[in-house]
Design a protein around this motif. Structure first.
Motif, PDB file in Angstrom:
ATOM      1  N   ASP A  20      30.842  -6.444 -28.535  1.00 23.18           N
ATOM      2  CA  ASP A  20      30.354  -5.098 -28.839  1.00 23.18           C
ATOM      3  C   ASP A  20      28.840  -5.146 -28.924  1.00 23.18           C
ATOM      4  N   THR A  21      28.184  -4.438 -28.006  1.00 27.90           N
ATOM      5  CA  THR A  21      26.721  -4.529 -28.011  1.00 27.90           C
ATOM      6  C   THR A  21      26.169  -3.984 -29.315  1.00 27.90           C
ATOM      7  N   PRO A  22      25.202  -4.691 -29.877  1.00 30.15           N
ATOM      8  CA  PRO A  22      24.574  -4.206 -31.111  1.00 30.15           C
ATOM      9  C   PRO A  22      23.534  -3.117 -30.859  1.00 30.15           C
ATOM     10  N   THR A  23      23.141  -2.929 -29.595  1.00 30.19           N
ATOM     11  CA  THR A  23      21.963  -2.119 -29.283  1.00 30.19           C
ATOM     12  C   THR A  23      22.334  -0.645 -29.153  1.00 30.19           C
ATOM     13  N   GLU A  24      21.780   0.165 -30.027  1.00 30.63           N
ATOM     14  CA  GLU A  24      22.095   1.597 -30.076  1.00 30.63           C
ATOM     15  C   GLU A  24      21.067   2.439 -29.352  1.00 30.63           C
ATOM     16  N   GLY A  25      19.874   1.897 -29.145  1.00 29.21           N
ATOM     17  CA  GLY A  25      18.832   2.649 -28.440  1.00 29.21           C
ATOM     18  C   GLY A  25      17.935   1.686 -27.691  1.00 29.21           C
ATOM     19  N   ALA A  26      17.630   2.013 -26.425  1.00 36.04           N
ATOM     20  CA  ALA A  26      16.779   1.119 -25.617  1.00 36.04           C
ATOM     21  C   ALA A  26      16.032   1.973 -24.604  1.00 36.04           C
ATOM     22  N   ILE A  27      14.729   2.082 -24.778  1.00 35.00           N
ATOM     23  CA  ILE A  27      13.919   2.924 -23.884  1.00 35.00           C
ATOM     24  C   ILE A  27      12.687   2.160 -23.422  1.00 35.00           C
ATOM     25  N   PHE A  28      11.956   2.788 -22.477  1.00 33.04           N
ATOM     26  CA  PHE A  28      10.744   2.137 -21.972  1.00 33.04           C
ATOM     27  C   PHE A  28       9.628   3.149 -21.791  1.00 33.04           C
ATOM     28  N   TYR A  29       8.409   2.619 -21.751  1.00 40.14           N
ATOM     29  CA  TYR A  29       7.218   3.411 -21.469  1.00 40.14           C
ATOM     30  C   TYR A  29       6.616   2.944 -20.148  1.00 40.14           C
ATOM     31  N   GLU A  30       5.984   3.896 -19.457  1.00 42.63           N
ATOM     32  CA  GLU A  30       5.160   3.581 -18.287  1.00 42.63           C
ATOM     33  C   GLU A  30       3.791   4.208 -18.521  1.00 42.63           C
ATOM     34  N   VAL A  31       2.769   3.381 -18.600  1.00 36.42           N
ATOM     35  CA  VAL A  31       1.411   3.834 -18.888  1.00 36.42           C
ATOM     36  C   VAL A  31       0.554   3.672 -17.643  1.00 36.42           C
ATOM     37  N   ARG A  32      -0.442   4.547 -17.498  1.00 33.79           N
ATOM     38  CA  ARG A  32      -1.400   4.417 -16.394  1.00 33.79           C
ATOM     39  C   ARG A  32      -1.932   2.999 -16.297  1.00 33.79           C
ATOM     40  N   SER A  33      -2.472   2.652 -15.156  1.00 31.65           N
ATOM     41  CA  SER A  33      -2.819   1.259 -14.895  1.00 31.65           C
ATOM     42  C   SER A  33      -4.305   0.980 -15.053  1.00 31.65           C
TER      43      SER A  33
ATOM     44  N   GLY B  67       2.602  10.304  -5.799  1.00 29.00           N
ATOM     45  CA  GLY B  67       2.316   8.984  -6.304  1.00 29.00           C
ATOM     46  C   GLY B  67       3.593   8.317  -6.741  1.00 29.00           C
ATOM     47  N   GLN B  68       3.741   7.073  -6.373  1.00 29.82           N
ATOM     48  CA  GLN B  68       4.917   6.333  -6.798  1.00 29.82           C
ATOM     49  C   GLN B  68       4.694   5.928  -8.234  1.00 29.82           C
ATOM     50  N   CYS B  69       5.742   6.013  -8.996  1.00 25.82           N
ATOM     51  CA  CYS B  69       5.596   5.923 -10.434  1.00 25.82           C
ATOM     52  C   CYS B  69       5.901   4.524 -10.921  1.00 25.82           C
ATOM     53  N   GLY B  70       5.422   3.543 -10.275  1.00 26.19           N
ATOM     54  CA  GLY B  70       5.733   2.186 -10.694  1.00 26.19           C
ATOM     55  C   GLY B  70       7.207   1.941 -10.495  1.00 26.19           C
TER      56      GLY B  70
ATOM     57  N   MET C  84       2.582   2.007 -14.806  1.00 31.04           N
ATOM     58  CA  MET C  84       2.822   2.605 -13.496  1.00 31.04           C
ATOM     59  C   MET C  84       1.965   1.870 -12.472  1.00 31.04           C
ATOM     60  N   SER C  85       2.445   1.787 -11.244  1.00 31.25           N
ATOM     61  CA  SER C  85       1.621   1.186 -10.203  1.00 31.25           C
ATOM     62  C   SER C  85       0.794   2.245  -9.488  1.00 31.25           C
ATOM     63  N   GLU C  86       1.085   3.487  -9.741  1.00 31.91           N
ATOM     64  CA  GLU C  86       0.406   4.564  -9.026  1.00 31.91           C
ATOM     65  C   GLU C  86       0.072   5.665 -10.001  1.00 31.91           C
ATOM     66  N   ALA C  87      -0.675   6.616  -9.572  1.00 36.79           N
ATOM     67  CA  ALA C  87      -1.201   7.640 -10.465  1.00 36.79           C
ATOM     68  C   ALA C  87      -0.698   9.024 -10.068  1.00 36.79           C
TER      69      ALA C  87
ATOM     70  N   ALA D 285       0.843  -1.194   0.000  1.00 34.62           N
ATOM     71  CA  ALA D 285       0.000   0.000   0.000  1.00 34.62           C
ATOM     72  C   ALA D 285       0.878   1.242   0.000  1.00 34.62           C
ATOM     73  N   HIS D 286       0.400   2.289  -0.627  1.00 34.55           N
ATOM     74  CA  HIS D 286       1.153   3.535  -0.627  1.00 34.55           C
ATOM     75  C   HIS D 286       0.183   4.698  -0.750  1.00 34.55           C
ATOM     76  N   GLN D 287       0.689   5.899  -0.523  1.00 35.34           N
ATOM     77  CA  GLN D 287      -0.153   7.076  -0.591  1.00 35.34           C
ATOM     78  C   GLN D 287      -0.301   7.502  -2.041  1.00 35.34           C
ATOM     79  N   PRO D 288      -1.490   7.482  -2.561  1.00 34.56           N
ATOM     80  CA  PRO D 288      -1.654   7.848  -3.960  1.00 34.56           C
ATOM     81  C   PRO D 288      -1.546   9.348  -4.180  1.00 34.56           C
ATOM     82  N   GLY D 289      -1.098   9.727  -5.359  1.00 34.05           N
ATOM     83  CA  GLY D 289      -1.082  11.135  -5.727  1.00 34.05           C
ATOM     84  C   GLY D 289      -2.340  11.481  -6.492  1.00 34.05           C
ATOM     85  N   GLY D 290      -2.590  10.773  -7.536  1.00 38.93           N
ATOM     86  CA  GLY D 290      -3.804  10.981  -8.303  1.00 38.93           C
ATOM     87  C   GLY D 290      -4.818   9.926  -7.929  1.00 38.93           C
TER      88      GLY D 290
END
Ligand SMILES: [Zn+2]
Length: 344
Positions: free
Chosen positions: A280-293, A339-342, A195-198, A30-35
């Motif tokens: 030599d790593t082949p990976t030139e770009g690596a990103i992630f998304y966090e979407v509302r739950s 809000g904790q952002c996941g 995200m786990s939180e809002a 449990a955590h304190q929600p922001g949104g």
């Protein structure tokens, strides 16, 4: 392939969760929600949340109806023995790694990448361009055991977070997907989370629907080219969402997590027991998304928040636009607060 669970309220949902539906609320402390988070009187619909069997069926359908454009294979088995399926579409010179559901309780990324895969096998001009210029490797469910149990981690007694396991390689999923990464040598990688939180956008009351994860490690640990590519992928994603309603994009907090999958794709330097690190790593770009739950937006909206930017990055990578994309707006993207952002 749908598991339709149209429920009147989250109270009903949670009550049902004990029996048939995986619990959505118990996996995180449990955590304190922001949104706004799940409320007792809130309408929640879990239509089209894909389980493992749905993934197997849908991959099979897409492969059979793709007229040879999509190939489905397994790279190994999970801790509980489930096949670790992935699909390959396109035969272009650069490989794009599209990964979903490394955290089993982050529900909608699976459905979103299956939709993207289905569209990549279509006659749409953008899909043909992607297939010609990229080889897209789609992982709809990195963590099938966690997905079936509706928990973040593995279901082994260690409850390993699979996104913290590319140094120890304690889990068979990590070994199998590392070997696939080595073999397909992706130039680009995109990893989808909820995200786990809002939270809200900092300094505002605007509900933050989407966070862009342009860096899982400090930029000083990337090459200059990698950091530029990450920001280009991030800005393509953010710009694609600018015409999609009040998304209120924010940047994911600055993190430096060296044992995460994307981080090790960028840095290299590790390998499972008995394997050699990739020189030599082949990976030139690596990103992630966090979407509302789940419960915070409709399923279709949640899937759009994954699908719209994902398609934009695929298109930009295929066209070559990524290499010259304007990244000057990246620093100005606000962070989120309250809000904790996941946890990526
Ligand atoms: Zn996650």
């Amino acid at each position: 392939m749908r598991r339709t669970l149209a429920l009147a309220s989250s109270a009903t949902l949670l009550a049902a969760g004990a029996a048939a539906v995986p619990s959505l609320a118990s996996a995180e402390p449990a955590h304190q929600p922001g949104g706004p988070c799940l409320q007792d009187n809130q309408k929640v619909s879990l239509a089209s949340v894909a389980g493992y069997d749905d993934v197997v069926r849908e991959l099979d359908r897409i492969e059979r109806t793709s007229q040879g454009l999509v190939d489905v294979a397994s790279t190994g088995t999970s801790g509980e023995g489930r096949e670790l399926f992935y699909a390959t579409v396109g035969d272009g010179p650069e490989t794009f790694w599209l990964q979903a559901r490394i955290h089993g309780n982050e529900l909608h990324s699976t459905e979103a990448v299956l939709q993207v895969l289905d569209q990549l096998a279509s006659a749409a001009p953008w899909a043909a361009d992607v297939r010609e210029n990229l080889t897209v490797v789609v992982l709809p469910m990195y963590n099938p055991d966690g997905a079936e149990a509706n928990i973040r981690q593995s279901t082994t007694p260690t409850r390993t977070d699979l996104n913290r396991d590319w140094e120890n390689f304690a889990q068979p999923e990590s070994v199998a997907f590392w070997e696939l990464w080595r073999d397909v040598a992706p130039t680009y990688a995109l990893d989808l989370h909820h995200m786990s939180e809002a939270p809200v956008v900092e300094g505002t009351d605007d509900l933050n629907q989407f966070q862009i994860g342009g860096r899982s490690i400090d930029p000083s640990r990337m090459t200059a080219e990698q950091w530029l590519t990450n920001r280009a992928m991030a800005m393509v994603s953010v710009d694609a969402l600018s015409s999609y309603g009040p998304v209120n994009v924010a940047k994911y907090p600055d993190i430096d997590i060296t044992n995460a999958v994307l981080s090790r794709m960028l840095m290299g330097g590790t390998a499972p027991a008995g394997e050699q690190p990739v020189a030599d790593t082949p990976t030139e770009g690596a990103i992630f998304y966090e979407v509302r739950s789940v419960g915070q937006k409709s399923n279709g909206q949640l899937e759009n928040l994954f699908r719209i930017p994902t398609k934009a990055v695929l298109t930009a990578a295929a066209s070559g636009d990524l290499t010259s994309y304007d990244v000057s707006g990246y620093e100005a993207i606000p962070y989120a607060e309250r809000g904790q952002c996941g946890a990526f």
